[in-house]
Enzyme design. Sequence first.
Site, short mmCIF file in Angstrom:
data_model
loop_
_atom_site.label_atom_id
_atom_site.label_comp_id
_atom_site.label_asym_id
_atom_site.label_seq_id
_atom_site.Cartn_x
_atom_site.Cartn_y
_atom_site.Cartn_z
N CYS A 145 -34.49 -41.42 -27.58
CA CYS A 145 -34.02 -42.41 -28.42
C CYS A 145 -33.25 -42.37 -29.71
O CYS A 145 -32.56 -43.12 -30.20
CB CYS A 145 -35.40 -43.76 -28.52
SG CYS A 145 -35.66 -44.26 -26.89
N HIS A 171 -32.70 -49.12 -33.90
CA HIS A 171 -32.89 -48.59 -32.42
C HIS A 171 -33.42 -50.10 -31.74
O HIS A 171 -34.52 -50.42 -32.14
CB HIS A 171 -33.82 -47.41 -32.29
CG HIS A 171 -34.34 -47.08 -30.69
ND1 HIS A 171 -33.48 -47.20 -29.76
CD2 HIS A 171 -35.44 -46.83 -30.25
CE1 HIS A 171 -34.16 -47.19 -28.55
NE2 HIS A 171 -35.45 -46.82 -28.91
N ASN A 180 -34.36 -51.62 -23.90
CA ASN A 180 -34.38 -50.52 -24.78
C ASN A 180 -33.60 -49.45 -24.02
O ASN A 180 -33.95 -48.93 -22.61
CB ASN A 180 -35.67 -49.85 -24.88
CG ASN A 180 -35.89 -48.40 -25.43
OD1 ASN A 180 -34.66 -47.83 -25.87
ND2 ASN A 180 -37.07 -48.03 -26.06
#
Length: 343
Positions: free
Chosen positions: A117, A258, A288
């Site tokens: 990520c 994020h 996500n």
Amino acid sequence: MTTASHPVTILGTGSYAPERVMTNEDLSQMVDTSDEWITTRTGIRERHIAADGETASDMAVRAARLALDSAGLTADAIDAVIVCTMTPDQPCPATACFVQEKLGLEGKTAFDLTAACSGFIYGLQVASALVHAGTHRHVLLIGAEKLSAIIDWTDRSTCVLFGDGAGAVVLGRGPDHRHGIIGVRTGANGAQAELLHVPGGGCRIPASEQTVRDRLHFLKMNGREVFKHAVRGMEQVARDLLDEHGYVAGDLDLVIPHQANLRIIDTLGSRLEIPPERFFNNLERYGNTSAASIPLALDEAVRAGRVRPGDLILMLAFGAGLTWGASLLRWSGNNQPVPLSEN
Ligand code: UT7
């Protein structure tokens, strides 16, 4: 006129999400969960899921073309393609090579970068160093993920969190001295690798009938632990980067974190004393998307008019590794945003 002393900047942005939308309600038909649990614990309401044959490189190309349009450049101006992904089309070769081929960039540098990520922020550090060094004029930096391919759809603790998509930026020298990337910081702690990982399929545990039976090709996460590290990690890297460049949190016009969990973002906001309206979030609609999450959110922020020339923007990432990163930039506003409806 652009000169070699101008800071490296983001010249254009683009993003893509697959057509199919999976809602929390859909998930509650598949595993023991509910819209209420997912919404209150994460802030996610729906996510996009790629079609069967649709790959990370397909999504990357869609986002890349829009980024090129928004930069006002054609593909032949690109000297390197970097794809940040943990869901490559194949283990070998790099997904960037497929993207390069699809964009007709024969002969240009192409490689993948794996930092989960945090991939996009790592990529920003590497890509801006290439431009800064003068070896590459324009770099296409893409975060693209087909996480639906590595999700265990029987595990309610992970399958509700992730989605597919891609975001891209074109990096090059900015139009003047005042705008562009001010700094990037990245870090990692490999001692915590097992908190978030895909155990099988590499050379340590090669793919076999047994690894498939044991579900070792799926993403495993200790969510509670990762949550704590994510808050601490992003807070620290934000403070370090701001300090390094003589800024305080109050100077920021926009934060693009994020997009993993709204509770992480809200906690981060309180700790850094940044009001919620300074954060741009879209996880409600995408979940996500790992390395795609920041460039996808950045592109939406640009197209929604949330980013103005001169804005001081902080991007923050955290993910498997564990890895983390932050980037501070002064928006140059020289890209040509296309309204969302035309996307
Ligand atoms: O992108 C990389 C970084 N990743 C992240 O930042 C993710 C970080 N972690 C998180 O976002 C959160 O930890 C989660 C959203 C993954 C989980 O939220 P939580 O508040 O930490 O929940 P928990 O794991 O502590 O679980 C609480 C309860 C458990 O039940 P018991 O043991 O209290 O009876 C779980 O079994 O919630 C249960 N649970 C669920 N219930 C309904 C876990 N997943 C679900 C679900 N639906 N989908």
